[in-house]
Design a protein around this motif. Structure first.
Motif, PDB file in Angstrom:
ATOM      1  N   LYS A  53      46.623  38.335  40.931  1.00  0.00           N
ATOM      2  CA  LYS A  53      45.899  37.817  42.143  1.00  0.00           C
ATOM      3  C   LYS A  53      44.038  37.200  42.242  1.00  0.00           C
ATOM      4  O   LYS A  53      43.697  37.897  41.680  1.00  0.00           O
ATOM      5  N   LEU A  54      44.145  36.414  42.561  1.00  0.00           N
ATOM      6  CA  LEU A  54      42.310  35.997  42.212  1.00  0.00           C
ATOM      7  C   LEU A  54      42.127  35.793  43.778  1.00  0.00           C
ATOM      8  O   LEU A  54      42.840  34.707  44.312  1.00  0.00           O
ATOM      9  N   GLU A  55      41.022  36.339  44.376  1.00  0.00           N
ATOM     10  CA  GLU A  55      40.934  36.393  45.622  1.00  0.00           C
ATOM     11  C   GLU A  55      38.975  36.412  45.910  1.00  0.00           C
ATOM     12  O   GLU A  55      37.907  36.656  44.885  1.00  0.00           O
ATOM     13  N   TYR A  56      39.079  35.687  47.227  1.00  0.00           N
ATOM     14  CA  TYR A  56      37.244  35.558  47.314  1.00  0.00           C
ATOM     15  C   TYR A  56      37.231  35.257  48.781  1.00  0.00           C
ATOM     16  O   TYR A  56      37.781  34.663  49.512  1.00  0.00           O
ATOM     17  N   ASP A  57      36.368  36.735  48.562  1.00  0.00           N
ATOM     18  CA  ASP A  57      35.972  35.967  50.000  1.00  0.00           C
ATOM     19  C   ASP A  57      34.448  35.892  50.813  1.00  0.00           C
ATOM     20  O   ASP A  57      33.651  36.260  49.600  1.00  0.00           O
ATOM     21  N   THR A  58      34.342  35.104  51.541  1.00  0.00           N
ATOM     22  CA  THR A  58      32.850  34.184  51.558  1.00  0.00           C
ATOM     23  C   THR A  58      31.684  35.306  52.098  1.00  0.00           C
ATOM     24  O   THR A  58      30.804  35.268  52.374  1.00  0.00           O
ATOM     25  N   ASN A  59      32.342  36.232  52.581  1.00  0.00           N
ATOM     26  CA  ASN A  59      31.307  37.276  53.609  1.00  0.00           C
ATOM     27  C   ASN A  59      30.988  37.799  52.025  1.00  0.00           C
ATOM     28  O   ASN A  59      32.364  39.316  52.328  1.00  0.00           O
ATOM     29  N   GLY A  60      30.086  38.168  52.254  1.00  0.00           N
ATOM     30  CA  GLY A  60      30.120  39.223  50.791  1.00  0.00           C
ATOM     31  C   GLY A  60      30.081  38.677  49.463  1.00  0.00           C
ATOM     32  O   GLY A  60      29.699  38.763  48.607  1.00  0.00           O
ATOM     33  N   GLU A  61      30.136  37.372  49.418  1.00  0.00           N
ATOM     34  CA  GLU A  61      30.690  36.602  48.238  1.00  0.00           C
ATOM     35  C   GLU A  61      30.980  37.702  46.802  1.00  0.00           C
ATOM     36  O   GLU A  61      30.971  37.910  45.985  1.00  0.00           O
ATOM     37  N   ILE A  62      32.748  38.400  47.708  1.00  0.00           N
ATOM     38  CA  ILE A  62      33.509  39.466  46.783  1.00  0.00           C
ATOM     39  C   ILE A  62      34.265  38.445  46.163  1.00  0.00           C
ATOM     40  O   ILE A  62      35.122  37.844  46.536  1.00  0.00           O
ATOM     41  N   LEU A  63      34.309  38.803  44.694  1.00  0.00           N
ATOM     42  CA  LEU A  63      35.649  38.318  43.989  1.00  0.00           C
ATOM     43  C   LEU A  63      36.427  39.468  43.647  1.00  0.00           C
ATOM     44  O   LEU A  63      35.682  40.183  42.735  1.00  0.00           O
ATOM     45  N   SER A  64      37.424  39.255  43.900  1.00  0.00           N
ATOM     46  CA  SER A  64      38.461  40.413  43.300  1.00  0.00           C
ATOM     47  C   SER A  64      40.114  40.002  42.305  1.00  0.00           C
ATOM     48  O   SER A  64      40.126  38.639  42.577  1.00  0.00           O
ATOM     49  N   ASN A  65      40.278  40.512  41.112  1.00  0.00           N
ATOM     50  CA  ASN A  65      40.908  39.784  40.219  1.00  0.00           C
ATOM     51  C   ASN A  65      41.571  41.394  39.732  1.00  0.00           C
ATOM     52  O   ASN A  65      41.624  42.296  40.286  1.00  0.00           O
ATOM     53  N   SER A  66      43.249  41.468  40.167  1.00  0.00           N
ATOM     54  CA  SER A  66      44.176  41.964  40.028  1.00  0.00           C
ATOM     55  C   SER A  66      44.998  42.170  39.165  1.00  0.00           C
ATOM     56  O   SER A  66      45.792  40.492  39.349  1.00  0.00           O
ATOM     57  N   LEU A  67      46.196  42.668  38.462  1.00  0.00           N
ATOM     58  CA  LEU A  67      46.955  42.011  37.353  1.00  0.00           C
ATOM     59  C   LEU A  67      48.206  43.559  37.685  1.00  0.00           C
ATOM     60  O   LEU A  67      47.475  44.436  37.229  1.00  0.00           O
ATOM     61  N   SER A  68      49.183  43.206  37.972  1.00  0.00           N
ATOM     62  CA  SER A  68      50.343  43.902  37.681  1.00  0.00           C
ATOM     63  C   SER A  68      51.237  43.208  36.600  1.00  0.00           C
ATOM     64  O   SER A  68      51.731  42.255  36.514  1.00  0.00           O
ATOM     65  N   LEU A  69      52.044  44.494  36.311  1.00  0.00           N
ATOM     66  CA  LEU A  69      52.575  44.400  34.648  1.00  0.00           C
ATOM     67  C   LEU A  69      53.692  45.290  35.261  1.00  0.00           C
ATOM     68  O   LEU A  69      54.044  46.430  35.511  1.00  0.00           O
ATOM     69  N   TYR A  70      55.329  45.273  35.222  1.00  0.00           N
ATOM     70  CA  TYR A  70      56.201  46.109  35.559  1.00  0.00           C
ATOM     71  C   TYR A  70      57.531  45.394  34.773  1.00  0.00           C
ATOM     72  O   TYR A  70      57.761  44.825  34.128  1.00  0.00           O
ATOM     73  N   GLY A  71      58.290  46.582  34.033  1.00  0.00           N
ATOM     74  CA  GLY A  71      59.422  46.413  33.736  1.00  0.00           C
ATOM     75  C   GLY A  71      60.395  47.124  33.825  1.00  0.00           C
ATOM     76  O   GLY A  71      60.264  48.734  34.039  1.00  0.00           O
ATOM     77  N   ARG A  72      61.494  47.307  32.876  1.00  0.00           N
ATOM     78  CA  ARG A  72      62.852  48.536  32.826  1.00  0.00           C
ATOM     79  C   ARG A  72      63.228  48.453  31.611  1.00  0.00           C
ATOM     80  O   ARG A  72      64.120  47.219  30.982  1.00  0.00           O
ATOM     81  N   GLN A  73      64.137  49.344  30.844  1.00  0.00           N
ATOM     82  CA  GLN A  73      64.886  49.429  29.828  1.00  0.00           C
ATOM     83  C   GLN A  73      65.392  50.194  29.020  1.00  0.00           C
ATOM     84  O   GLN A  73      64.855  51.261  29.560  1.00  0.00           O
ATOM     85  N   SER A  74      66.636  50.618  29.239  1.00  0.00           N
ATOM     86  CA  SER A  74      67.095  51.353  29.222  1.00  0.00           C
ATOM     87  C   SER A  74      66.986  52.953  29.747  1.00  0.00           C
ATOM     88  O   SER A  74      66.709  53.666  29.022  1.00  0.00           O
ATOM     89  N   GLY A  75      66.932  52.326  31.392  1.00  0.00           N
ATOM     90  CA  GLY A  75      67.229  54.163  32.189  1.00  0.00           C
ATOM     91  C   GLY A  75      65.153  53.931  32.105  1.00  0.00           C
ATOM     92  O   GLY A  75      64.989  54.712  32.429  1.00  0.00           O
ATOM     93  N   PHE A  76      64.462  53.468  31.650  1.00  0.00           N
ATOM     94  CA  PHE A  76      62.854  53.072  31.617  1.00  0.00           C
ATOM     95  C   PHE A  76      62.434  52.702  32.645  1.00  0.00           C
ATOM     96  O   PHE A  76      63.112  52.021  32.335  1.00  0.00           O
ATOM     97  N   GLU A  77      61.470  52.973  33.177  1.00  0.00           N
ATOM     98  CA  GLU A  77      60.555  52.178  34.168  1.00  0.00           C
ATOM     99  C   GLU A  77      59.762  52.129  33.823  1.00  0.00           C
ATOM    100  O   GLU A  77      59.113  53.335  33.897  1.00  0.00           O
ATOM    101  N   ILE A  78      58.588  50.963  33.685  1.00  0.00           N
ATOM    102  CA  ILE A  78      56.730  51.240  33.531  1.00  0.00           C
ATOM    103  C   ILE A  78      56.240  50.239  34.967  1.00  0.00           C
ATOM    104  O   ILE A  78      57.125  49.161  35.212  1.00  0.00           O
ATOM    105  N   LEU A  79      55.292  51.015  35.020  1.00  0.00           N
ATOM    106  CA  LEU A  79      54.323  49.944  36.029  1.00  0.00           C
ATOM    107  C   LEU A  79      53.171  50.160  35.398  1.00  0.00           C
ATOM    108  O   LEU A  79      53.010  51.171  35.674  1.00  0.00           O
ATOM    109  N   SER A  80      52.377  48.940  35.839  1.00  0.00           N
ATOM    110  CA  SER A  80      50.857  49.325  36.103  1.00  0.00           C
ATOM    111  C   SER A  80      50.216  48.316  36.168  1.00  0.00           C
ATOM    112  O   SER A  80      50.057  46.717  36.964  1.00  0.00           O
ATOM    113  N   PHE A  81      49.273  48.720  36.406  1.00  0.00           N
ATOM    114  CA  PHE A  81      47.887  48.023  38.078  1.00  0.00           C
ATOM    115  C   PHE A  81      46.894  48.182  37.919  1.00  0.00           C
ATOM    116  O   PHE A  81      45.912  48.489  37.545  1.00  0.00           O
TER     117      PHE A  81
END
Length: 211
Positions: free
Chosen positions: A14-42
């Motif tokens: 996700k890429l976000e831009y707020d004109t009030n303050g000229e704020i630029l935000s970047n966010s990345l999420s990755l997630y998966g599951r396999q053989s009973g295991f689950e992972i999540l990163s943000f």
């Protein structure tokens, strides 16, 4: 909750831009599951200047310089024993109001409206539960650590001082929910330990230093 039933890996950006303050935000999420295991990163990074009020005036202490992240791994056995471990980190490094609960200081010491706040927060949680409890066995084990570091560096201001503070807490729970014919009884133990330290250095007169 994030993956369709037939998928084992996914992610969002996700890429976000707020004109009030000229704020630029970047966010990345990755997630998966396999053989009973689950992972999540943000991971999220946001950077920007001062916001303005309805009259177009800059709001002191409203800048953005944030880096945060979350990682989580879980494993669940075929019989329903579930183990989870999560790690969260937040780093905010910006000028904030001189007193967090006061808009501004008028008179008294020659202090500015804001001062640098370098804030770091860490949370770590481990838990064990049963997703398919049987009879009297429905346990919960949870251990959690949280720590916050705050550093005010005013060495190049008229105050000529630095302030460093840290708080840490460690807590846990061990309990079991007994499923009885006439109801449920939850019994167990828990604990909580909290500690705080501070270090004040006056760079012009060490006699005022405090630990």
């Amino acid at each position: 909750d994030l993956l369709p039933p037939d998928d084992s890996f996914g992610g969002t950006y996700k890429l976000e831009y707020d004109t009030n303050g000229e704020i630029l935000s970047n966010s990345l999420s990755l997630y998966g599951r396999q053989s009973g295991f689950e992972i999540l990163s943000f991971l999220k990074y946001a950077d920007g200047g001062l916001r303005t009020d309805g009259d177009g005036n800059d709001i002191p202490g409203s800048g953005t310089n944030l880096l945060s992240g979350l990682g989580k791994i879980a494993y669940e056995t075929e019989t329903g024993s579930r183990f989870e471990l999560s790690y969260e980190s937040v780093h905010d490094d910006e000028a904030r109001p001189y007193r967090a609960n006061i808009g501004q200081i008028i008179g008294g010491r020659p202090v500015p409206l804001t001062r640098p706040y370098d804030l770091k927060r860490t949370n770590i949680v481990f838990s064990y539960t049963e997703t398919a409890p049987v009879g009297l066995w429905d346990p919960t084990l949870r251990l959690a650590y949280s720590g916050t570091e705050l550093f005010n560096d005013e060495s190049d201001t008229s105050m000529a001082q630095t302030i460093r503070g840290e708080t840490t807490s460690f807590n846990g729970e061990l309990s079991n929910r007994f499923n009885l014919g006439w109801g449920q009884v939850n019994a167990g133990v828990d604990f909580f330990s909290d500690r705080g330290t501070s270090d004040y250095d006056n760079l012009t007169d060490p006699a005022f230093n405090e630990d």
